[in-house]
Design a protein around this motif. Sequence first.
Motif, short mmCIF file in Angstrom:
data_model
loop_
_atom_site.label_atom_id
_atom_site.label_comp_id
_atom_site.label_asym_id
_atom_site.label_seq_id
_atom_site.Cartn_x
_atom_site.Cartn_y
_atom_site.Cartn_z
N GLY A 146 0.79 -1.21 0.00
CA GLY A 146 0.00 0.00 0.00
C GLY A 146 0.83 1.27 0.00
N ARG A 147 2.09 1.17 0.36
CA ARG A 147 2.93 2.36 0.37
C ARG A 147 4.34 1.86 0.12
N GLY A 148 5.12 2.64 -0.63
CA GLY A 148 6.38 2.13 -1.16
C GLY A 148 7.40 1.66 -0.15
N GLY B 217 -1.02 15.64 -2.28
CA GLY B 217 0.09 15.53 -3.22
C GLY B 217 0.66 14.12 -3.22
N CYS B 218 0.23 13.35 -2.23
CA CYS B 218 0.73 11.99 -2.12
C CYS B 218 -0.09 11.04 -2.97
N GLY B 219 -1.21 11.53 -3.50
CA GLY B 219 -2.09 10.64 -4.25
C GLY B 219 -3.02 9.86 -3.34
N VAL B 221 -2.43 7.71 -1.16
CA VAL B 221 -2.06 6.29 -1.24
C VAL B 221 -2.56 5.48 -0.06
N CYS B 222 -2.57 6.08 1.10
CA CYS B 222 -2.99 5.32 2.28
C CYS B 222 -4.45 4.93 2.18
N LEU B 223 -5.23 5.86 1.63
CA LEU B 223 -6.66 5.58 1.48
C LEU B 223 -6.87 4.44 0.50
N PRO B 228 -6.47 4.89 6.99
CA PRO B 228 -6.71 6.33 7.02
C PRO B 228 -5.43 7.11 6.74
N CYS B 229 -5.58 8.34 6.32
CA CYS B 229 -4.43 9.23 6.27
C CYS B 229 -4.05 9.51 7.72
N THR B 230 -2.76 9.35 8.03
CA THR B 230 -2.33 9.61 9.41
C THR B 230 -1.62 10.95 9.51
N GLY B 231 -1.58 11.67 8.41
CA GLY B 231 -1.13 13.06 8.49
C GLY B 231 0.34 13.31 8.21
N CYS B 232 1.00 12.40 7.51
CA CYS B 232 2.47 12.51 7.42
C CYS B 232 2.93 13.77 6.70
N ALA B 233 2.09 14.34 5.85
CA ALA B 233 2.54 15.51 5.08
C ALA B 233 2.33 16.84 5.81
#
Lengths: 435, 297, 141
Positions: A146-148, B217-219, B221-223, B228-233
């Motif tokens: 799911g993530r690189g 901007g990440c696309g 990907v986590c979703l 869930p998006c965990t907020g890394c950006a």
Amino acid sequence: MMASNVICLLPHLDRVELVNGGELVASVSVPQAREAFSSYMRGRLAEDVPLYVQRIDAHCAVSQHLAAVRALDACYNASPPKGAIAIRRALAYAGVYYHHLEQLFFSRSSGDGGIAGLVRTDDELAAHDVLQALRRARDVVEILGGRGLTPERGIPGGVTVGIADEQLSRARDIASDLLGVALRSEEGFRAGGARWVEEQELSVPAYSLATVNDDGEASLCDGMLRIVDPKGSEVITGDASQVLPMMMEWKEDAPLRVGPLARLNAASGASTEQARELQKHLFDALGTSPIHRVAAGNWAMVIELVEAAELLSSALAGLAAGDSELHASLDEPGEGVGAIEGARGTLIHRYLLDAEGIVQEAQIVSPDSLMEADVNAALSSLIAESGPEVTDDTIERIVNTIGSYQPAYVPSAPFSLRIVRRDADGRVSQEWRRT
Amino acid sequence: MPNKKRLAFYAGSGCGGCSQSLMLSPSLATMLDGADIAFWATRSGDLTEDEISQLDDKGIDVLMFAGPVDGEASIATAKLLRRKAKRVVAYGACAHLGGLCGLTNVIPGAKLRELAERNGGFIKPLSAVIEVDYVLPGCPPPQGMVERMVKELFLADDVPDVGTVFASSKGVCAQCDRKHLNNPLEEIRRFHAAPPDPDICLLDQGYICLGPVTRGGCGAVCLEANRPCTGCAGPTAGVLDQGGAILQSLASLVPLSGDISGEKEHRVLDSIQDIVGTAYKYSAAASLLKRRVNDGE
Amino acid sequence: MSDNKSFEPKIIAFLCKWTTYAAADLCGVSRMPYPSNISIIKVNCTGEVTADMILTAFEKGADGILIGGCRPGHCRYEGGNLKGANRIYLLKRALNEFGVNPERIREVGIAGAQGLIFQRAAEKFTADIRALGPSPVMSNA
Ligand code: SF4
Ligand code: SF4
């Protein structure tokens, strides 16, 4: 960079320092931040654990992620459905492939610093191809995880979601290319590196710990844990919770070893055809199993690159897109131990969860901590051989010896090293550095 | 081709993901072609203070700095490096926000905090210590963002405006194609029972997702991986405190019961567990409160 | 930390212009002075007071934050005050995790004509914050 049992929490704890008191003695101490790790994880949501631990060390993020996931399965007493196990296995193999390729070509070559110098090129295998393969291995991890670099599909009891058809076929295509690169790497290694391994005589008798499948062959993911003694006789075979106590209170007369060389010794052989064939060359050159020549770990690792690619291909072939049964129901949370045969060696996680699925205690037994005694035994005999003069050659040998274990604390290449001689008062009287 | 740029990469600590994300960039070769490398240090031991001191002031065109900053030693190094570089990129979540390490700032009464204190300080985002010109978010930075940075910083003739964040100005939700039901938040759900429906907005299903307050901007990907998006950006443009922002969104999703005691609402809000780990996973050190304090505990 | 007589707390008050702000205003014109520790920021509705505003106030050195809106059920913005209250409730939980005493935030609902009530509430809050002592948040640097 952190040693594996510390999440990147305590940036200044990692040191590779070879110290002595009066005489030059080599020792590598792996930061043991068990309490720190546990207090970091306390209060966190169980399902988040696999996200935290994979950031301990991005070079083997997949192994950390999966070890946590397996320990959480145990915490919830859950048996993930076949489809979920198959995805996790494929992910594990992709992770081992990524790690080994990265170690072999980007972390371990004796480049002269700077990324351009890290890529060992030869005619057979251009640097470009290897980097391309590394990227594509990352892509497979992304498809499966799911993530690189930091997968997240694993959750207690299974995986979050299945893999789409077109993604799966893309992964299959990549996997066959990866096998090609692995085979060429192995050939390239036998032409060059193998001779170097034969010249390195340093040998440290050790117990070997590895994960084996039902046929006793080496596993690069899950299975039973097995320890054999330095002569190769089985000492114990069991699941993680059965073997862990013995490991934690190691009382044997020789150190415990994990990683490619240990897998070579503890298992009956590689679990795939081509890898098994290739192991014959290694045994022909170095004698029969068990092999305790430290440098042989490098050779074993190249063969595992092939093995991981073969395993990845067949695991992907067996994956069915659209499988909807990917998650088992969970029991009440509690304590659980889980292991994964990670790229660097057996990796064990243990968690204690409260009734709400919140972490109360956390513990990681990493290859780094397991290998500490082994690495130190190797360094001691190396220093004893070299005598009191520290020459460039000594330093090079120390670097190569540590490197042969692929510890997490020296992931960059060429890693920096400080060797000091201390006088009787503990003051540094001489210092050598290699950066 | 513009003049050769002199670039440097420095990761004093961290997990190694950032340097790998750059190494894996498809434009790496082109980038290296057009540049000189001053140094490429992936751990603090790779480069000593002395070695940095000997470099010319402002001799590096672009320095990418990854990993968190904490005690005096790492602050001194960051300051020294700043002197040597014309432009500095905070590379990855640790440099940008303090990252996962930042959670150590908030652990109650932990040994860890004592250790941190003994080590000379708490985790800080790079911008708390030196001036930062650009930010490349992510843990580690997703490929698309890395590409954008490489193109704009190393392959283009002119330099991007100071302050550029190599990500979208919109939130993660903008790239997430899950269906919206605009459900009220009546119950917080976790992955215990079953993973969420992969086609419906997580918040609509009661799972906490930081998508609305996190830079895209990440696309998303986590979703796509049904996490869930965990907020890394980090926070979206204009938001200062990412954790506060998600807590605010969650609070506003809870339907008003009409009962002025707020009891029913509080029950929902109380069921949010591990507030810091959830709302501030990567950004605790960059939050407005920065770290746990002792308020007469 | 308490018992600090010479300590003059800095208090930021976010007040809804229709109600509590009007009450504070009334104090001013009716010579019912409230403590000068309080700096007032006029807002349309307490539902508009964002997490960023509250946390920034703490970051900039506020020792206490007073949030004054309308009484429940009297909001001009369809429960904006109640939404705001939910937000404060959750933020207080976060403050607690950061070690900040949640008592440093107080919510009041005062009608525009109740100058005296505002004066008392302001005095009481100032005294309570004085007892709590200076906010430790600033020392973060
Ligand atoms: S909240 Fe999360 S799931 Fe919902 S749209 Fe945004 S990113 Fe997607
Ligand atoms: S979805 Fe959120 S956590 Fe995932 S990569 Fe994007 S910003 Fe980071």
